[in-house]
Design an enzyme around this catalytic site. Structure first.
Site, PDB file in Angstrom:
ATOM      1  N   CYS A 129      40.316   3.170  54.485  1.00 27.52           N
ATOM      2  CA  CYS A 129      38.859   2.975  54.457  1.00 27.52           C
ATOM      3  C   CYS A 129      38.461   1.660  53.785  1.00 27.52           C
ATOM      4  O   CYS A 129      37.293   1.263  53.846  1.00 27.52           O
ATOM      5  CB  CYS A 129      38.183   4.154  53.773  1.00 27.52           C
ATOM      6  N   HIS A 257      31.623   1.608  51.392  1.00 27.86           N
ATOM      7  CA  HIS A 257      32.220   2.515  52.385  1.00 27.86           C
ATOM      8  C   HIS A 257      31.457   3.843  52.348  1.00 27.86           C
ATOM      9  O   HIS A 257      31.166   4.385  51.279  1.00 27.86           O
ATOM     10  CB  HIS A 257      33.700   2.724  52.062  1.00 27.86           C
ATOM     11  N   ASN A 291      31.676   9.689  58.132  1.00 24.58           N
ATOM     12  CA  ASN A 291      32.604   8.761  57.470  1.00 24.58           C
ATOM     13  C   ASN A 291      33.542   8.204  58.536  1.00 24.58           C
ATOM     14  O   ASN A 291      34.389   8.921  59.052  1.00 24.58           O
ATOM     15  CB  ASN A 291      33.376   9.527  56.387  1.00 24.58           C
TER      16      ASN A 291
HETATM   17  O1  UT7 Z   1      36.891   8.047  52.935  1.00 24.95           O
HETATM   18  C1  UT7 Z   1      38.092   8.122  52.247  1.00 24.95           C
HETATM   19  C2  UT7 Z   1      37.932   8.563  50.868  1.00 24.95           C
HETATM   20  N1  UT7 Z   1      37.532   9.951  50.821  1.00 24.95           N
HETATM   21  C3  UT7 Z   1      36.581  10.342  49.987  1.00 24.95           C
HETATM   22  O2  UT7 Z   1      36.019   9.533  49.299  1.00 24.95           O
HETATM   23  C4  UT7 Z   1      36.271  11.829  49.890  1.00 24.95           C
HETATM   24  C5  UT7 Z   1      36.020  12.225  48.470  1.00 24.95           C
HETATM   25  N2  UT7 Z   1      35.788  13.655  48.281  1.00 24.95           N
HETATM   26  C6  UT7 Z   1      34.647  14.275  48.724  1.00 24.95           C
HETATM   27  O3  UT7 Z   1      33.817  13.652  49.353  1.00 24.95           O
HETATM   28  C7  UT7 Z   1      34.438  15.706  48.351  1.00 24.95           C
HETATM   29  O4  UT7 Z   1      35.398  16.100  47.393  1.00 24.95           O
HETATM   30  C8  UT7 Z   1      34.495  16.699  49.536  1.00 24.95           C
HETATM   31  C9  UT7 Z   1      33.302  16.450  50.450  1.00 24.95           C
HETATM   32  C10 UT7 Z   1      35.796  16.516  50.313  1.00 24.95           C
HETATM   33  C11 UT7 Z   1      34.405  18.130  49.043  1.00 24.95           C
HETATM   34  O5  UT7 Z   1      33.229  18.298  48.241  1.00 24.95           O
HETATM   35  P1  UT7 Z   1      33.334  18.948  46.796  1.00 24.95           P
HETATM   36  O6  UT7 Z   1      31.960  18.950  46.269  1.00 24.95           O
HETATM   37  O7  UT7 Z   1      34.383  18.182  46.028  1.00 24.95           O
HETATM   38  O8  UT7 Z   1      33.782  20.415  47.125  1.00 24.95           O
HETATM   39  P2  UT7 Z   1      35.015  21.257  46.535  1.00 24.95           P
HETATM   40  O9  UT7 Z   1      36.264  20.871  47.242  1.00 24.95           O
HETATM   41  O10 UT7 Z   1      34.989  21.190  45.060  1.00 24.95           O
HETATM   42  O11 UT7 Z   1      34.603  22.710  46.963  1.00 24.95           O
HETATM   43  C12 UT7 Z   1      33.480  23.387  46.383  1.00 24.95           C
HETATM   44  C13 UT7 Z   1      33.323  24.744  47.044  1.00 24.95           C
HETATM   45  C14 UT7 Z   1      34.622  25.525  47.135  1.00 24.95           C
HETATM   46  O12 UT7 Z   1      34.281  26.888  47.057  1.00 24.95           O
HETATM   47  P3  UT7 Z   1      34.492  27.716  45.691  1.00 24.95           P
HETATM   48  O13 UT7 Z   1      35.951  27.601  45.391  1.00 24.95           O
HETATM   49  O14 UT7 Z   1      33.631  27.024  44.683  1.00 24.95           O
HETATM   50  O15 UT7 Z   1      34.038  29.093  46.058  1.00 24.95           O
HETATM   51  C15 UT7 Z   1      35.119  25.220  48.508  1.00 24.95           C
HETATM   52  O16 UT7 Z   1      35.967  26.215  49.034  1.00 24.95           O
HETATM   53  O17 UT7 Z   1      32.894  24.539  48.393  1.00 24.95           O
HETATM   54  C16 UT7 Z   1      33.835  25.149  49.293  1.00 24.95           C
HETATM   55  N3  UT7 Z   1      33.915  24.290  50.469  1.00 24.95           N
HETATM   56  C17 UT7 Z   1      33.112  24.413  51.523  1.00 24.95           C
HETATM   57  N4  UT7 Z   1      32.121  25.272  51.809  1.00 24.95           N
HETATM   58  C18 UT7 Z   1      31.474  25.124  52.987  1.00 24.95           C
HETATM   59  C19 UT7 Z   1      34.747  23.239  50.670  1.00 24.95           C
HETATM   60  N5  UT7 Z   1      34.499  22.686  51.859  1.00 24.95           N
HETATM   61  C20 UT7 Z   1      33.498  23.401  52.412  1.00 24.95           C
HETATM   62  C21 UT7 Z   1      32.783  23.282  53.631  1.00 24.95           C
HETATM   63  N6  UT7 Z   1      31.801  24.154  53.870  1.00 24.95           N
HETATM   64  N7  UT7 Z   1      33.064  22.336  54.544  1.00 24.95           N
END
Ligand code: UT7
Length: 335
Positions: A129, A257, A291
């Site tokens: 990216c 990005h 993205n």
């Molecule tokens: O472009 C290259 C570089 N990449 C990035 O910069 C990505 C960086 N990371 C992110 O953007 C975020 O970490 C994500 C968008 C990938 C995930 O968001 P988050 O706020 O970090 O979510 P999380 O992984 O901490 O998950 C929070 C909760 C979890 O549920 P519990 O355990 O709290 O019950 C996940 O299971 O949200 C749940 N969850 C979802 N729920 C609905 C994770 N993904 C989803 C989803 N829909 N798609």
């Protein structure tokens, strides 16, 4: 005859005092995929979560008939037309990408041929990216060194080829598209339009983003990358400003990005805390484009220009970051 005498006979190419961006263009496939569409495909997610946690409302996904190279050609041709040059003026084509179907053939040679930049030097850059900012830095140096007078720099990705559509941590984020710029000479150093690149890597975090070739699926440790991006990327952007001899208050437009809207806003907040203006315009192209990895920065700038949100001659700050982990940023004068 000594080695020193032999090498003294080599003639060096004459470069330009500085480089600038001469043209801009982008391309997105027609198919719009909403958050509800993804949920309806059986992914355990919903519109509210995606808007709230990532900021995406919809994204564009290419069908099987549209390849990464097809998108690179469309964006590249628009950038060349926008620059006022003809394809035969382009001496080098660089395509930043990390999603070609295989390592060879590269995307750049096919793109050069199809836009009519026949026999141009052609290579791909994989900085994930961050790839577009890496390629822009290289292009600026090529022009300054005299290796090439005009360089077409494209960021193009077909992320959808590498997504596991059951993995809700990735399939809701990534999308397809291409953005391009033409880099050429500035008449004097005072007219420089591309500042020095601030780049680097954090290879100790290599495990946090990648593609599993066995499953053909992109994976990422979202939280670890999120933490890294929100703490380590603002200093890179500020370093790019410093390298260009400017201060944060000089920046009109911030185009990072488009990884996640929460990351974009967190980095912008740190820039303002470091002196960037309250009215700093910040790209939020992720909302309707998703993205698109190395395509996201030139595509976001092109969309802002089309919407009248950025004017020729304004100062923009780019910063990219992604798998590797890699990062790169620079200050540019908008075309
Ligand atoms: O472009 C290259 C570089 N990449 C990035 O910069 C990505 C960086 N990371 C992110 O953007 C975020 O970490 C994500 C968008 C990938 C995930 O968001 P988050 O706020 O970090 O979510 P999380 O992984 O901490 O998950 C929070 C909760 C979890 O549920 P519990 O355990 O709290 O019950 C996940 O299971 O949200 C749940 N969850 C979802 N729920 C609905 C994770 N993904 C989803 C989803 N829909 N798609």
């Amino acid at each position: 005859m000594s080695q020193a005498t032999r090498s003294a006979r080599l003639r060096l190419s004459a470069g330009a005092p500085a480089a600038r961006i001469l043209g801009l263009g982008s391309f997105q496939p027609e198919q719009v995929v909403t958050n509800d569409d993804i949920a309806q495909r059986g992914v355990d997610t919903n519109d509210e979560w995606i808007r709230d946690r990532v900021g995406i409302i919809e994204r564009r996904i290419a069908g099987p008939e549209t390849s990464l190279v097809d998108m690179a050609v469309e964006a590249g041709a628009k950038a060349v037309a926008d620059s006022g040059l003809t394809p035969s003026d382009v001496g080098t084509v660089i395509v930043a990408n990390c999603t070609m179907p295989s390592g060879i053939p590269n995307a750049a040679a096919q793109t050069a041929d199809r836009i009519g930049a026949r026999a141009a030097g052609a290579f791909d850059v994989n900085g994930a990216c961050a790839g577009f900012c890496y390629a822009l830095g290289v292009a600026s140096d090529l022009v300054r060194a005299g290796s090439s007078r005009h360089v077409l720099v494209i960021g193009a990705e077909k992320m959808s080829d590498w997504l596991d559509w059951q993995d809700r941590s990735t399939c809701i984020i990534f999308a397809d598209g291409a953005g391009a710029t033409v880099v050429g000479p500035a008449a004097s150093a005072e007219e420089a339009g591309i500042g020095p690149v601030a780049w680097g890597s954090a290879g100790e975090l290599v495990h946090t983003i990648g593609i599993n070739l066995a499953t053909h699926g992109l994976y990422q440790e979202g939280q670890a990358v999120f933490r890294w991006a929100t703490t380590q990327i603002a200093p890179v952007a500020l370093h790019a400003v410093e390298l260009a001899g400017l201060t944060p208050a000089d920046i009109d437009v911030f185009v990072p990005h488009q990884a996640n809207l929460r990351i974009v806003e967190a980095v912008a907040k740190r820039l303002r805390a470091a002196g960037a203006r309250a009215d700093l315009r910040v790209a939020d192209d992720i909302v309707y484009s998703g993205n698109t990895s190395s395509a996201s920065i030139p595509m976001a700038l092109d969309h802002m220009r089309a919407a009248g949100q950025v004017q020729r001659g304004e100062i923009a700050l780019f910063v990219g970051f992604g798998a590797g982990l890699t990062y790169a940023g620079q200050v540019v004068v908008c075309p």
